[in-house]
Structure formats: C-alpha cells, structure tokens
Write an enzyme that holds these catalytic residues in place. Structure first.
Site, PDB file in Angstrom:
ATOM      1  N   ASP A 196       2.696 -14.164  -1.952  1.00  0.00           N
ATOM      2  CA  ASP A 196       3.850 -13.776  -2.762  1.00  0.00           C
ATOM      3  C   ASP A 196       4.882 -14.896  -2.856  1.00  0.00           C
ATOM      4  O   ASP A 196       5.817 -14.813  -3.654  1.00  0.00           O
ATOM      5  CB  ASP A 196       4.509 -12.525  -2.182  1.00  0.00           C
ATOM      6  CG  ASP A 196       3.728 -11.258  -2.504  1.00  0.00           C
ATOM      7  OD1 ASP A 196       2.871 -11.297  -3.400  1.00  0.00           O
ATOM      8  OD2 ASP A 196       3.984 -10.226  -1.856  1.00  0.00           O
ATOM      9  N   ASP A 213      -3.480  -4.404  -5.691  1.00  0.00           N
ATOM     10  CA  ASP A 213      -2.540  -4.754  -4.624  1.00  0.00           C
ATOM     11  C   ASP A 213      -2.684  -3.791  -3.454  1.00  0.00           C
ATOM     12  O   ASP A 213      -3.234  -2.691  -3.581  1.00  0.00           O
ATOM     13  CB  ASP A 213      -1.113  -4.733  -5.170  1.00  0.00           C
ATOM     14  CG  ASP A 213      -0.199  -5.725  -4.463  1.00  0.00           C
ATOM     15  OD1 ASP A 213      -0.536  -6.173  -3.359  1.00  0.00           O
ATOM     16  OD2 ASP A 213       0.866  -6.041  -5.028  1.00  0.00           O
TER      17      ASP A 213
END
Length: 742
Positions: A549, A479
């Site tokens: 997301d 990430d």
C-alpha cells in the site's frame, strides 16, 4: 534419466545439468538418510563413500549398534522421540497419547512429468518430458499409515519441488500435529540466512544474519503469509553475493500460516524444514482419509542470490502462473483509490477514465466504495450489490461506458470479510470466525468470514457472480485487509478446531478456482492490505500481486528490491501515485515515480484530471515508453546491481534472452555536494556486441560490464555550462535503454 536408482543398495540420485540430490535407505532402520544436495556431481554406481558414521555419545535404535542414533544421521523426513532429539518434520498423536512414529521404506516409483496437488496450488509441467517425479512410500506398521514423499526434478531448471502426503490405512483415528512439506539436513552451518521481513507499508525488506547454534526461524500465525515474513528464505555461503557463490533457496507455495526453520546442532549440521506452521495446527485423520501438504520449491544456485532469483522468476512466471494471462503483457491501469478514496460518483470516475484513455492508459479500476452504503471503512463489506446513489446505472452501466471509451474495466472486491451492518451478517451472524463466549476482535471495522464452510464460499461466489456476469469486467483486485483472530468455526467439532487455519485458506483457493474456471479471461490481482499475501500460492490464481500500500517511489525501491528475491517483475504490482505521497508525504518527481514503477506491472493511482497539461503530456510519454518496453520487462532476466539497504544509490536492470536489449534503472535518494565519480557496472550482456545507450553513445558489452556506465559528464572547455546547470536534487532517477547494434 534425471533420476537414477541403485536397486541393490536403494540409493536415489536426482540430477540434471546443474543440481544433484542424493539420499538412501538405511540398512537396518529402513529410514531415509540424506547424502547430498548441491551442484551437479557425476553419477556413479554407489554413493556409500559419502556416509559419515563415527561412534559418538548417543542413544541408539538397536542394541549393540553404536552408529544407529538418528541424532547423528542426516535425514529426509525425520521424527522425534526415537533417538533423534532435533525438531522433526512430522508428528502424529494417537488415541492413547503416544507421539512415536516409525516410517520405514516400502517402495518407490518414478513418474514422468509432475502430478497436480488436490485443492492446492503447485508448479506444473505442460508436457511430461519437462520433469520426472520420484515418489518414496514409507509405512508405519503400528499406525498403519502410509507416507508418500514426492520429489520432482525439472530437466532444465535448478529446481527440486517437494511435498508429503499421509494416508491412514488403518481403523484408528489419529491427529497430525505437524506435517512439513520438506526437510533437508545440510552437512554444515557455514551460511548466512537471507529472508524478507517488514510490516504494513514496508514489506519485503531484506534481512541477513549468520546461522548460529539452535533455532532460527520465520513464520506466520496470522492466517495469511503476512507482511511480517514472506514464506521464503535463502541460505548463502559466507562468501556469496548477488552474482557469485553458492545459494540454496526455499519457497513455500502456500498462502496460510507457515514455518520456515533452520536448526543448527552441536555438530554443525543445519536442519532445514518448511511447511504449514504446526502452532495451532492439528488435523484429524480418520480411517481411509489422507492429508496433502503444500509444495516447497528448492532452488540451488552457484551464481549467487541473483542466480537463485532468476531461477525462481522463470519457474514462477512460466510454470506457476497459469491461464489466459500467463504469457501476455498486462494492461496499463489507473486505479481511483488514491484519487478519490470513497468520495466518488459515476461522473467523477468517468472523468478520470476519459482523461486516462486520452493518455493511452488501457484499464480503469474502480476500487473500494462501490457497494452497499459504503462511504468509509466502517460498513457494507459482504453486501456485494451496487451503491445506487453513487452509481445510478450500476456496475454494468459504468463498465459499458468505460468500454465505450475503448478501455477495459476492473473492479475491487474484499470477498473474505463482512461488516456488522450488512444483510449478510444480519442473516448469518454465525458465519464469522469467532470463539463462543468470547469477544470477536475487529480489524479495519470488519470481521473474517468462515471460509472453512462450503455454504459461505457458495454464498460469496453467487454474489460476485451476479455482478461479474452482468458487467463487462476484465480485471478484479481481490483484497484482504485483516488477519484471523479467534480462529474458531461453529461448523467444526471440537476435535477439528485445529484445522481452521488450513481449511480457511483452502476455501479461499476454492473461490478463486471457481471464479477462474467460469471467467478465465479476467485478470486477477491479489492484495492483502498491500503485500500481506504476496506468496507463490496466490500467483497460481492471480498472476500479479499488489506489492504494498506504500506507493512512495523511494520506499518502493526497498520493497520491490526485496520482493524480487523470489518473485518475477510480472507479479509485482507497481503504480505512480500523487505527491505529496499519501503514506510518507514525500515529493518525488513524476519521472522518478515512473522510473521505479516501470519495473513491475505499471499503472497509475492518482487523480489524473488534476495534473497540469505538461504533466499529462509526460504521463502520455511514460505510457508510450512502457508499452514499448513491457515485454522486455515482463520476460527479461532481472539483475540487482546495488542495494537500497546499504547504499544511497539503487541500481537494477533487465536484459532480454537474446541479450540484444536491456533497461537499467538508477536511483539516488539524497543529493550530495562535490561527490566522487561514480560508475554503474552492468551484467548479463554479450561482451562482444556493440550497444547503443539511450540512442546516443555506443559501448561494447565488455566495456559496460567491466568499466560501466560513467555517470559523470565531460565538461572540458564547458565550465560555464557546468556551473549554470540546475541541480537535480533529492530522489533522482536515470533510465538507460541499451540496444545492440546489428
């Protein structure tokens, strides 16, 4: 041969069965003139009949020659300041302050196959017969700088890959202010520009606008390719659509700051260039040093946007993604993030893993919160050692327990970031990107490590390696949750601060490469707050990317539809999440959530232990269904049939190479009363074959493509049944599985 050279007139024709690309050396200036890029044309001895050179009001290079203005010549890699007033492809600053360059033709060579690019991702070949590469060498005699323009044409793909390399062969040090990967001057401006724009949680939205005079561009200056724009755009003819018409696609294999620009001049020439964003870029090129630009992939399609997309999909799936996972179906995973966020312990995540395994899920992924003292997003990034209160047996102990369930184990990292409460920051406060005497901005309570420094990359590699080497890790989610501000490295001198953004992404690539080399069977999934680094450069290291997301099925229709413009389904990370959805609060059915997520890598992100028995049974059926269809979804040709940006319905489908099997996804966002009849026309099938649809009705391919799947029912003599049925409501989905009968 796909590359033909007229030695006498120095004309170069790159071509295969679908595309031609032609340019020549100008007689006087010895610079490169572009002649044609488009659908394959016949090769001929000379293409001088394509030259356009009328007398125009202009400033000319040679006295007495009124047709030597570079402003009115289509070019391959132009400069600014010597009669061309349009934006250039390169700019070099000398010690005396001069920006003028004059790169003239020196030589060429043809190479079988395709070279790798040092320290940069790029498409590749597995044998030299797949492609040929033309290298044109130009020299600026004053600078004593050599410029190598590289053009690769694949034998069986409508693709030309380009890059540029600068080599300082003199004694003077100078600075690259601009070094684009490619330039092409198209003959007219009759195009729509199609690109992908958005923000966090709404990435990949398709935007189309007509070219107009002047500059139109997309870009990033955030240190990553960004949520805002993707390093891709297409130019489509005004009459082109998804399935017909001419389209030119441009995609940059790079993960940092980029610029993609079209300049339409007053004579309707469209100058296209793409590469590293020149804003805040300045590369010091000392004697004997070189600079390599990233690769730009150019695609031509006469089969509309979908034809362009399929070319990108196949190329990136087969010749950009590499390694162990390139040709393998990916495991169905469950990620604990939206199930637990930071609130978990070993027992809790093992309960999720055990339940998931009973339903056929193959991989458990432990997300953020397993390290340091991480109970929220304010601490611990950089302290990559286990949080013992949560995981008393460590990652190695947890991974062994997960593997004992006959599941694979995956782990989340955010290796490029640091929080101030960590051992790393305490010992090395100078290891963050920050400007002296200025406040260091934070994002998500974290700071960006200076990956321009080899010692920083070494340190992070060692921490990750200690965790990975002692554990049974099959998957890593990498990430990156904030962009670069205060782009200053304390390890670089003042005259190299313009190199920070590019050197940073080279450091990221280096860490990926080292981990992949040591652990070649780990499946990496890249992530950057969702899709902020969904770009071809990342696919070279991580064969799939967390697309957004935003896990809401309805929002994902737009996100995944747009992302598919250039990226294959095998790269699109897609999960079934909980309801109400955590980003928008929407209640979509479990069926619809899965029907959208199927068209990607597929997985789950919810507390599966809280589902009812009926819901768990449905998940089991979904997992079984995807296992049967995932090879089709991964390798098939993807077609976009109706767009969520213009319609209440979205339709797409994937067809295998043999045209013997297909899967169609149909989605309706809002229910409507007393609607008109609707049909879904398919494409990509064999018109003469008979297909069974969902194991029931049979149709010929010609019927399915010309009449379509009829969505309305036949209720003759069944009126009571019609009025008694339950309305499906909003957020509907239907899947149609087609199987050709022998």
């Amino acid at each position: 041969m796909p590359i033909q050279v007229n030695q006498e007139q120095l004309e170069f024709h790159l071509y295969n069965d679908s595309v031609s690309y032609i340019f020549r050396v100008l007689e006087k200036s010895r610079q490169l003139e572009h002649l044609y890029f488009g659908k394959r044309i016949h090769h001929r001895e000379s293409f001088t009949h394509l030259i356009e050179r009328e007398i125009r009001p202009s400033t000319n290079m040679f006295e007495g020659d009124h047709t030597s203005s570079m402003e009115h010549i289509k070019q391959e890699y132009p400069s600014y300041g010597s009669t061309d007033f349009r934006y250039p492809a390169h700019a070099i600053l000398r010690e005396d302050g001069s920006h003028i360059t004059n790169f003239t033709y020196d030589s060429y060579r043809i190479i079988k196959g395709k070279k790798t690019l040092a320290n940069l991702p790029a498409t590749y070949v597995e044998n030299e017969e797949e492609a040929d590469t033309l290298e044109i060498e130009l020299v600026d005699d004053v600078l004593r700088c050599r410029l190598i323009l590289s053009y690769t044409i694949y034998q069986n793909r409508s693709v030309i890959a380009r890059n540029a390399k600068f080599i300082n062969e003199g004694t003077e040090t100078y600075y690259l202010d601009q070094a684009m990967s490619m330039n092409v001057d198209l003959a007219d401006d009759q195009f729509d520009m199609v690109h992908l724009q958005g923000a966090w949680a709404r990435e990949g939205h398709v935007e189309t606008k007509r070219l107009s005079k002047g500059i139109q561009s997309i870009y990033s200056n955030r240190g990553a390719s960004s949520h805002v724009f993707n390093p891709f755009f297409a130019l489509k003819r005004l009459n082109a659509n998804e399935h017909q018409g001419e389209v030119y696609g441009f995609s940059l294999v790079y993960s940092g700051n980029f610029l993609a620009q079209v300049e339409v001049d007053t004579y309707n020439v469209s100058r296209v260039n793409m590469g590293i964003n020149p804003y805040r870029f300045k590369w010091k090129l000392a004697s004997s040093e070189s600079f390599q630009t990233p690769e730009c992939v150019m695609v031509y399609s006469d089969q509309g946007l979908n034809g362009m997309s399929q070319t990108f999909h196949k190329l990136y799936r087969e010749r950009l993604v590499r390694g162990h996972w390139r040709d393998k179906v990916r495991p169905i995973l469950i990620n604990n993030w939206e199930a637990t966020y930071f609130d978990f312990n070993e027992d809790k995540v093992l309960d999720i893993a055990k339940t998931a395994r009973n339903l056929g899920i193959e991989l458990f992924v432990l997300d953020d919160g397993w390290f340091g003292k991480r109970d929220d997003d304010t601490s611990s990034l950089g302290d990559w050692f286990e949080y013992e209160e949560k995981l008393p047996n460590g990652i190695d102990g947890l991974s062994e327990k997960v593997e004992a369930l006959d599941m694979q184990f995956g782990l989340w990292f955010e290796p490029e970031m640091v929080c101030k409460d960590t051992k790393l920051f305490e010992e090395h406060p100078d290891w963050i990107l920050s400007t002296p005497e200025r406040r260091a901005s934070h994002g998500r309570n974290q700071f960006v490590l200076d990956f321009t420094r080899g010692e920083v990359v070494d340190y992070i590699f060692d921490l990750m390696d200690k965790i990975i080497s002692k554990s049974k890790i099959s998957y890593i989610k990498w990430d990156m949750n904030r962009h670069i501000t205060e782009a200053f490295s304390q390890s670089l001198p003042a005259d190299q601060q313009g190199e920070v953004f590019h050197r940073y992404i080279l450091g990221v690539y280096d860490l990926y490469e080292r981990l992949i080399k040591k652990y070649p069977e780990i499946l990496f999934e890249s992530c950057a707050g969702g899709g902020a680094r969904f770009d071809p450069g990342m696919l070279y290291y991580a064969p799939q990317t967390w697309t957004s997301d935003d896990t809401d099925a309805v929002e994902r229709l737009k996100i995944q539809y747009g992302t598919s413009m250039v990226y294959p389904l095998s790269a699109i990370g897609s999960h079934v999440s909980a309801i109400p959805n955590h980003q928008v609060g929407r209640h979509a059915s479990l069926d619809t959530r899965a029907a959208v997520a199927y068209f990607g890598t597929f997985g789950y992100e919810l507390d599966i232990t809280k589902l009812t028995e009926t819901e768990q049974q449905k998940v089991k059926e979904q997992v079984a269904f995807f296992k049967e269809k995932r090879a089709l979804i991964r390798d098939g040709e993807f077609y976009r049939l109706s767009t969520p940006f213009e319609n209440n319905e979205t339709t797409w489908m994937v067809v295998n190479e043999e045209k013997s099997e297909a899967l169609v996804g149909y989605y309706k966002v809002l229910a409507k009363p007393n609607e008109a009849y609707n049909r879904v026309k398919l494409t990509g099938l064999d018109p003469d074959r008979l297909y069974e649809v969902n194991g029931e009705t049979t149709y010929y391919g010609s019927e399915l493509m010309n009449i379509g799947i009829i969505l309305a029912g036949n209720y003759i003599d069944r009126a009571d049944e019609y009025w008694g049925q339950e309305h499906p409501g909003d957020y509907q989905s239907r899947l149609f599985h087609l199987k050709a009968l022998s």
